[in-house]
Design an enzyme around this catalytic site. Sequence first.
Site, PDB file in Angstrom:
ATOM      1  CD  GLU A 108      66.116 -33.243  81.069  1.00  0.00           C
ATOM      2  OE1 GLU A 108      66.053 -34.292  81.708  1.00  0.00           O
ATOM      3  OE2 GLU A 108      66.521 -32.184  81.564  1.00  0.00           O
ATOM      4  CE  LYS A 145      63.053 -24.613  76.870  1.00  0.00           C
ATOM      5  NZ  LYS A 145      61.735 -24.026  77.107  1.00  0.00           N
ATOM      6  CG  ASP A 181      55.337 -24.501  76.530  1.00  0.00           C
ATOM      7  OD1 ASP A 181      55.939 -23.629  77.198  1.00  0.00           O
ATOM      8  OD2 ASP A 181      54.600 -24.239  75.578  1.00  0.00           O
ATOM      9  CE1 TYR A 199      65.140 -27.478  85.176  1.00  0.00           C
ATOM     10  CE2 TYR A 199      63.067 -28.358  84.353  1.00  0.00           C
ATOM     11  CZ  TYR A 199      63.821 -27.294  84.798  1.00  0.00           C
ATOM     12  OH  TYR A 199      63.267 -26.050  84.869  1.00  0.00           O
ATOM     13  CE  LYS A 253      62.078 -22.043  72.258  1.00  0.00           C
ATOM     14  NZ  LYS A 253      61.679 -21.499  73.530  1.00  0.00           N
ATOM     15  CB  CYS A 295      25.064 -11.716  51.285  1.00  0.00           C
ATOM     16  SG  CYS A 295      26.279 -12.729  50.421  1.00  0.00           S
ATOM     17  CB  CYS A 340      24.562 -11.883  46.378  1.00  0.00           C
ATOM     18  SG  CYS A 340      23.599 -12.457  47.780  1.00  0.00           S
ATOM     19  CB  CYS A 358      23.780 -15.285  52.109  1.00  0.00           C
ATOM     20  SG  CYS A 358      23.194 -14.699  50.513  1.00  0.00           S
ATOM     21  CB  CYS A 382      24.301 -15.794  46.874  1.00  0.00           C
ATOM     22  SG  CYS A 382      25.870 -15.350  47.611  1.00  0.00           S
TER      23      CYS A 382
END
Length: 695
Positions: A118, A120, A122, A243, A333, A427, A430, A445, A451
Site C-alpha cells: 500500500e 506509504k 506521508d 492499516y 522509500k 547591479c 555592471c 538594473c 550591462c
Amino acid sequence: MNHQNSAEFEQLNSIKSELARLNYAYYVLDAPIESDAYYDELYQKLKSIEEQFPEWVTADSPTQRIGGQPLEQFESVTHSKQMFSLENAFSNEDMQAFIKRIQERLEVSSDTLEFVAEPKMDGLAISIRYENGVLVQAATRGDGVTGEDVTHNIRTIRSIPLKLFTANSSKNNSRHESELEPPQVLEVRGEIFMSKTSFENLNKKQAELGQKTFANPRNAAAGTLRQLDSKIAAKRNLSLYLYGWGEISDDYQWPETYAEVLTQLKKWGLPTHPLADTLIGLDAIEDYYDRLQAQRNALPYEIDGIVYKLNKIKGQETLGFTSKAPRWAIARKFPAQEVWTELLGIDIQVGRTGALTPVARLKPVEVGGVVVSNATLHNLDEIQRKDTRVGDWVIVRRAGDVIPEVVGPVLAKRKSELAQFEMPEACPVCNSEVIKEEDKAVYRCSGGLFCPAQAKRALQHFVSRKAMDIQGLGNKLINQLNDRGLLKHPNDFYALTIEQLAELDRMAVKSATNVIQAIEASKETTLQRFLFSLGIPEVGEVTAKNLANHFKSLDKVMEASLEALIEVDDVGDIVAHHIETFFAQPHNQEVIQGLIHAGIHWPEITDKTETNAALAENPFFGKTVVITGTLETMGRSDAKAHFEALGAKVTGSVSKKTDYLLAGEKAGSKLSKAESLGVTVLSEQLFISQIEALN
Ligand code: D41
C-alpha cells in the site's frame, strides 16, 4: 422513554444510520449516492428532533462532530498496545534481503510468499478506539508508548465513522450478522493526512489572514491535530487511511490474512487505502513500486514510499517484532522530494530585461534523485515573508520535473543572529544603479544593454527557437563573441564571417559555415517573431503576435501612441509603456534599422490571417490544450503553434479545465492525471489526421 415518543425515537435512529450511509459513500467511497440537499434535509430533521429531546443526543450523532469549548490542554494517552514503527528499505537489494530473511525464518520458498502493498502516506500515525462500535478515543502515536488525546479533532474528520456499521445499521447488507458485529473493544490504526488541494487552500487562506503558512501537507496535518479547538480542525479537511490494529477484545476472531482484515475494516465503514494490492514474488513487488513512483506526483496526496506487509497473519505472528518494528513489514522509500540543507548564499541573477532574481546557493544535497546546489527563492517578497536568511538551514523541494525551490527556513535550527536579506543597490554585473519598479516587487538594473549580463541574455534571446530561431549559436558561442567585441547588438550577427567564427573554441570551418547559413536563413521570418526577438520587457510571444496582427507593419508598431497600444489584446498600461519606451530609444531604432538593412523580411499580414468564421468551426477553437511527452514528427512548439492557429489555448498543466491532452511518447504524470480527470487524450497520429482533415 415516553411511549408516545417512540416514533420520533425510531425516526432519529433511522436518520442517524441513513446519514452514516450517505457520509460513507461521500467521504470514503468518493461516490455520493444522494444529493447534498437531501443530506442537509435529513441533518436538519435530526437536529430538530435532538433539540426537542436533548436527552437523546449521543456522542455518535453526526451533529456531535464538532465539540463545544476548546480544550485547556492535551491529555496523554498510554497505548494499550505499543505502536511500532517501520523498518526502511532504500533499494531493491534491501527488499531482496527483507524477503530472504522472511523466507529463511518461515522456511518457505519465496515464490509462495504473499505481500500486501500500500502507498506509504506521508502523514501522522494515530490510534482510534471503538467500544461497542462507538468511537471513544483517538490518540497520536507519540513515541509509540504514549501519545496525546486528539479525540475532539479526529471526530471532525468526516470519513471516520463515529459508529461502526453493523448488520442492522447497513440496510443493503445481507451478510450474516456475526460477520459484521464489531468486537467490544476495537483499536484501529492509520495515517492522518491532508490532501494537496486542501493544503494549498489552507496556505492561501493563512497567507491572506497574515497567519503562518505550512511548509508541506504533513506539517499542516500535524498543526491541525495539535489544535485545542476542534472548530479549527473541522474547517481543514483532514483525511485518513487505516492499516493496522491495537487492542481487540476476545469476542472477535481475526481473519487469516491482512488483505481480509482490510476488507473487514471496510465493512465496518472504516477507510482503507484504495490502491492496496496483494502481490506474489519480487517482480510484482518491484513493479508495484515503479508504478506508484510514476504516479506519485499525480496523486491527490503525498506519499513517500510503499509499505509491504506479509499477508498471512500466522506468518506475522511467527516472525514477531524487534524492539521497534515488525519483522514482517517494511517501508520501501521513494527518493526524498524534500530535504534540509544549508543556504550558503543568495546570488543575484540579471535577466534579459535587467530584472534581478535572487537564486539560492546551497550546500549540495540529493533531492528527488538528483544533486541540487541551486534553487529558486521565487522573489524578494517570498524571501521576506518567510524570513529566509543566508546561513539558515532551509527546506529544499524538488517534485517531478519541477525546478528545485526553497520552501522556507527551518527556524528551529537558526542558532545565531543572521542578517536579513536585502537587494543590492548596484547591479552585481555592471554596477549600474538598481531601480525598484513602482507597485511591483521587481528590481531592475538600469544599465540596459551596457550591462553585459543583459546584453548577453538579449543576444541569446534573439537567436532562441521561438525568436529568430538561429540554430547552432549556443550561449557559450555568443558569450565568446561578445567578450571579443565582435557581437554587441543583434544586428552584429548579420555581419559575422566564417573566419571569425572558425577561430572560436571548439569551432572549425565546417561548423562555422553551418552557423553562417543558419544566420542567413533566419532573415526570412515573421513580424511576430521579429517583435518577440527584440526582447522588449513584458512582450512575450503572445503579445508579439497580438501586436503584429493588430498593427500589421513594423512602422505602425514603432509609431504607435500609448493609447493605440492599449487597444491591443493583452496590452495594459505597463506593457504599453515598455513598448513605447523601447521604440523611443535612438539606440534601439539604430539596431532595428541595421537588422532591416541586413535583409530581415517577413510576409505581409493581410486580414485573411485573422479569425474567420470557418476557423471557429474546428474542434479545437476556444479549447484548452496541454501537450506532453515526446512528439515524433514535430517539436512541441510546432504543435503549440498549430493549436494556436486553430484558436486553442495551450497551457502547461492538466486540470479540470483542460479539454484535450496531446500525448507523445513517454508521457508521464500529465497523462495519468488527464485520464483520471476524463480529459480527451489525443495521440500525435490522431492530431495530425485532424489537422490534415481541416486543411
Ligand atoms: O501509510 C503509512 N504511512 C503506513 C504506516 C502504512 N501504510 N502502514 C503502516 N504499518 C505499520 C505497522 C505495520 C507497524 C502496523 C504504517 C506504520 N506502521 C507506521 N506509521 C508510522 C509509524 C508506523
